[in-house]
Design a protein around this motif. Structure first.
Motif, mmCIF file in Angstrom:
data_model
loop_
_atom_site.group_PDB
_atom_site.id
_atom_site.type_symbol
_atom_site.label_atom_id
_atom_site.label_comp_id
_atom_site.label_asym_id
_atom_site.label_seq_id
_atom_site.Cartn_x
_atom_site.Cartn_y
_atom_site.Cartn_z
ATOM 1 N N ALA A 60 0.838 -1.205 0.000
ATOM 2 C CA ALA A 60 0.000 0.000 0.000
ATOM 3 C C ALA A 60 0.871 1.253 0.000
ATOM 4 C CB ALA A 60 -0.934 -0.006 1.208
ATOM 5 N N GLY A 61 1.976 1.207 0.760
ATOM 6 C CA GLY A 61 2.884 2.353 0.795
ATOM 7 C C GLY A 61 3.503 2.627 -0.555
ATOM 8 N N ARG A 62 3.899 1.544 -1.273
ATOM 9 C CA ARG A 62 4.475 1.735 -2.602
ATOM 10 C C ARG A 62 3.438 2.317 -3.563
ATOM 11 N NH1 ARG A 62 6.662 -3.366 -1.367
ATOM 12 N NH2 ARG A 62 5.171 -4.410 -2.769
ATOM 13 N N ARG A 63 2.209 1.842 -3.440
ATOM 14 C CA ARG A 63 1.159 2.345 -4.325
ATOM 15 C C ARG A 63 0.878 3.822 -4.047
ATOM 16 N NH1 ARG A 63 -0.628 2.508 -9.134
ATOM 17 N NH2 ARG A 63 -2.884 2.535 -9.384
ATOM 18 N N LEU A 64 0.842 4.187 -2.772
ATOM 19 C CA LEU A 64 0.606 5.592 -2.437
ATOM 20 C C LEU A 64 1.773 6.460 -2.910
ATOM 21 C CD1 LEU A 64 -1.174 7.738 -1.173
ATOM 22 C CD2 LEU A 64 -0.138 7.220 1.056
ATOM 23 N N ALA A 65 2.990 5.938 -2.814
ATOM 24 C CA ALA A 65 4.150 6.694 -3.297
ATOM 25 C C ALA A 65 4.033 6.962 -4.797
ATOM 26 C CB ALA A 65 5.436 5.936 -2.982
ATOM 27 N N GLU A 66 3.483 5.993 -5.543
ATOM 28 C CA GLU A 66 3.268 6.217 -6.974
ATOM 29 C C GLU A 66 2.251 7.343 -7.195
ATOM 30 O OE1 GLU A 66 2.022 2.448 -8.450
ATOM 31 O OE2 GLU A 66 3.981 1.474 -8.160
ATOM 32 N N HIS A 67 1.181 7.336 -6.401
ATOM 33 C CA HIS A 67 0.200 8.421 -6.495
ATOM 34 C C HIS A 67 0.827 9.765 -6.095
ATOM 35 C CE1 HIS A 67 -3.453 6.290 -7.523
ATOM 36 N NE2 HIS A 67 -3.242 5.386 -6.569
ATOM 37 N N ALA A 68 1.733 9.707 -5.120
ATOM 38 C CA ALA A 68 2.341 10.942 -4.616
ATOM 39 C C ALA A 68 3.080 11.691 -5.719
ATOM 40 C CB ALA A 68 3.280 10.641 -3.458
ATOM 41 N N VAL A 69 3.684 10.954 -6.646
ATOM 42 C CA VAL A 69 4.396 11.608 -7.760
ATOM 43 C C VAL A 69 3.433 12.512 -8.519
ATOM 44 C CG1 VAL A 69 5.606 11.229 -9.932
ATOM 45 C CG2 VAL A 69 6.050 9.727 -7.983
ATOM 46 N N THR A 70 2.256 11.986 -8.859
ATOM 47 C CA THR A 70 1.265 12.762 -9.606
ATOM 48 C C THR A 70 0.681 13.876 -8.763
ATOM 49 O OG1 THR A 70 0.688 10.795 -10.899
ATOM 50 C CG2 THR A 70 -0.888 12.620 -10.898
ATOM 51 N N ILE A 71 0.352 13.560 -7.502
ATOM 52 C CA ILE A 71 -0.274 14.559 -6.628
ATOM 53 C C ILE A 71 0.651 15.741 -6.387
ATOM 54 C CG2 ILE A 71 -1.125 14.973 -4.284
ATOM 55 C CD1 ILE A 71 -2.079 12.017 -4.301
ATOM 56 N N LEU A 72 1.902 15.461 -6.041
ATOM 57 C CA LEU A 72 2.844 16.541 -5.751
ATOM 58 C C LEU A 72 3.158 17.367 -6.994
ATOM 59 C CD1 LEU A 72 5.227 14.614 -3.335
ATOM 60 C CD2 LEU A 72 3.563 16.395 -2.734
ATOM 61 N N ALA A 73 3.203 16.720 -8.151
ATOM 62 C CA ALA A 73 3.421 17.461 -9.395
ATOM 63 C C ALA A 73 2.250 18.388 -9.676
ATOM 64 C CB ALA A 73 3.620 16.498 -10.553
ATOM 65 N N ALA A 74 1.021 17.913 -9.411
ATOM 66 C CA ALA A 74 -0.160 18.747 -9.635
ATOM 67 C C ALA A 74 -0.181 19.924 -8.672
ATOM 68 C CB ALA A 74 -1.426 17.909 -9.473
ATOM 69 N N VAL A 75 0.196 19.692 -7.423
ATOM 70 C CA VAL A 75 0.252 20.782 -6.443
ATOM 71 C C VAL A 75 1.277 21.825 -6.859
ATOM 72 C CG1 VAL A 75 0.882 21.363 -4.069
ATOM 73 C CG2 VAL A 75 -0.575 19.382 -4.522
ATOM 74 N N GLU A 76 2.439 21.378 -7.308
ATOM 75 C CA GLU A 76 3.480 22.306 -7.752
ATOM 76 C C GLU A 76 3.021 23.104 -8.962
ATOM 77 O OE1 GLU A 76 6.896 24.425 -7.581
ATOM 78 O OE2 GLU A 76 6.113 22.980 -6.115
ATOM 79 N N ALA A 77 2.330 22.425 -9.877
ATOM 80 C CA ALA A 77 1.809 23.116 -11.059
ATOM 81 C C ALA A 77 0.779 24.163 -10.664
ATOM 82 C CB ALA A 77 1.201 22.108 -12.033
ATOM 83 N N ALA A 78 -0.054 23.822 -9.681
ATOM 84 C CA ALA A 78 -1.067 24.775 -9.222
ATOM 85 C C ALA A 78 -0.417 25.989 -8.576
ATOM 86 C CB ALA A 78 -2.013 24.091 -8.234
ATOM 87 N N ARG A 79 0.616 25.754 -7.779
ATOM 88 C CA ARG A 79 1.312 26.880 -7.141
ATOM 89 C C ARG A 79 1.940 27.794 -8.199
ATOM 90 N NH1 ARG A 79 4.266 23.426 -2.338
ATOM 91 N NH2 ARG A 79 2.558 23.529 -0.821
ATOM 92 N N HIS A 80 2.547 27.177 -9.199
ATOM 93 C CA HIS A 80 3.160 27.967 -10.273
ATOM 94 C C HIS A 80 2.096 28.755 -11.043
ATOM 95 C CE1 HIS A 80 5.976 29.052 -13.439
ATOM 96 N NE2 HIS A 80 5.084 28.626 -14.322
ATOM 97 N N ASP A 81 0.965 28.101 -11.288
ATOM 98 C CA ASP A 81 -0.104 28.740 -12.053
ATOM 99 C C ASP A 81 -0.701 29.914 -11.309
ATOM 100 O OD1 ASP A 81 -1.940 28.960 -14.199
ATOM 101 O OD2 ASP A 81 -3.458 27.915 -13.025
ATOM 102 N N LEU A 82 -0.801 29.810 -9.980
ATOM 103 C CA LEU A 82 -1.461 30.838 -9.181
ATOM 104 C C LEU A 82 -0.493 31.858 -8.593
ATOM 105 C CD1 LEU A 82 -4.005 28.600 -7.250
ATOM 106 C CD2 LEU A 82 -4.360 29.875 -9.357
ATOM 107 N N ALA A 83 0.772 31.681 -8.786
ATOM 108 C CA ALA A 83 1.747 32.611 -8.219
ATOM 109 C C ALA A 83 1.588 33.994 -8.839
ATOM 110 C CB ALA A 83 3.169 32.102 -8.470
ATOM 111 N N PRO A 84 1.643 35.060 -8.017
ATOM 112 C CA PRO A 84 1.481 36.418 -8.545
ATOM 113 C C PRO A 84 2.457 36.756 -9.662
ATOM 114 C CG PRO A 84 1.375 36.428 -6.144
ATOM 115 C CD PRO A 84 1.785 35.041 -6.556
ATOM 116 N N GLU A 85 3.660 36.172 -9.608
ATOM 117 C CA GLU A 85 4.656 36.486 -10.635
ATOM 118 C C GLU A 85 4.568 35.534 -11.833
ATOM 119 O OE1 GLU A 85 6.440 33.529 -7.798
ATOM 120 O OE2 GLU A 85 5.232 35.370 -7.656
ATOM 121 N N GLY A 86 3.612 34.601 -11.798
ATOM 122 C CA GLY A 86 3.504 33.627 -12.867
ATOM 123 C C GLY A 86 2.853 34.193 -14.119
ATOM 124 N N GLU A 87 2.988 33.463 -15.219
ATOM 125 C CA GLU A 87 2.359 33.841 -16.478
ATOM 126 C C GLU A 87 0.843 33.684 -16.334
ATOM 127 O OE1 GLU A 87 1.738 34.939 -20.432
ATOM 128 O OE2 GLU A 87 3.492 35.133 -19.136
#
Length: 303
Positions: A60-87
């Protein structure tokens, strides 16, 4: 679940030990252990198991770690998208009154298609009270509103207001009115004299906003009479149609192209001035698409 805990789990899957995770995260091994245990509680299943003196991820931990790759990438993308200095990137919802949309917002939208194609604007036509209600309900991101110098809107500390343009208003009357008086003489009269001249007429007001009715009643009171307000119309073209049909007189903005049957009489002393605003919720106005459109509208008002 907290993304920090996911990050620790992902690092554990890659580094193989809690000590290594602690070194990367700049914390202690005990903290890493506690955070992964809390994540296991969140998920309702064990994520690590003993492996000698170390630990390893469960299936279960390995499976969640696989999901974490996608989740953390999406969170980072959201932060970049919403950043005041972003495009600027995203869909901006704008609610506003017809004149502001037609004369100011639509040219901005046209320019954005070339300069910022990733910004999309959704437009809804509403009078100020309606637009502000949508803003309060999170039904729009930006509200284009107005008031008059003689009927100021109530300040709302829950929103941020940017002053845009101002526009002088006058009175639309039948072209045949004051036929015995020189038109130039009519234009030299003060506002109160003009209002007194049409005291006996029916008055046309906005059907979805009370600001112009407040202006009319205020000026009529100053001129010594109570206006007979009968007809209501939201469209300025319809107001002219009503004036042409002999149904009354009503306020029109300066610069309006009037039909032949309507005469525009400027008002001065006191002036009647519409004031336009862009209104956004606090904490939202720095979102790049909103900040961009707000700034472009302000630049148009200055130009």
């Amino acid at each position: 679940m907290e993304t920090r805990r996911l990050r620790m789990l992902l690092d554990l899957s890659r580094l193989g030990s809690m000590r290594a995770v602690a070194d990367v995260q700049g914390t202690t091994t005990s903290t890493v252990s506690q955070q992964i245990a809390a994540l296991a509680d969140d998920m309702g299943t064990a994520l690590v198991e003993p492996d000698g003196r170390r630990v390893r991820l469960t299936p279960a931990g390995r499976r969640l770690a696989e999901h974490a790759v996608t989740i953390l990438a999406a969170v980072e993308a959201a932060r970049h998208d919403l950043a005041p200095e972003g495009e600027p990137n995203g869909t901006l919802r704008v609610a506003g009154y017809a004149t502001a949309i037609r004369a100011h917002l639509l040219p901005v939208v046209t320019a954005l298609a070339a300069s910022h194609p990733r910004v999309h604007v959704l437009i809804r036509e509403h009078e100020p009270a309606e637009a502000l209600q949508l803003l309060a309900e999170d039904g729009t991101d930006l509200a284009l509103t107005y008031d008059y110098n003689l009927a100021p809107a109530t300040e709302n500390p829950a929103v941020h207001t940017t002053t845009l343009w101002t526009a002088r208003w006058g009175l639309g009357v039948p072209a045949s009115a004051d036929a015995s008086t020189d038109a130039a003489d009519v234009r030299q009269r003060t506002t109160l004299e003009v209002f007194a001249r049409f005291a006996g007429e029916d008055w046309i007001v906005n059907s979805r906003n009370t600001a112009d009715e407040t202006v009319i009643r205020t000026l009529a009171s100053m001129a010594g009479f109570t206006p007979r307000i009968t007809h209501q119309a939201d469209s300025l073209d319809l107001v002219q149609g009503m004036i042409t049909a002999g149904l009354g007189v009503g306020l029109l903005p300066c610069g309006t192209r009037t039909v032949s049957a309507v005469r525009f009489v400027p008002l001065a002393g006191p002036d009647v001035e519409l004031r336009a605003y862009a209104v956004a919720r606090h904490g939202h106005r720095d979102w790049p698409p909103l900040a961009l459109v707000n700034d472009l509208l302000r630049q148009r008002s200055l130009g």
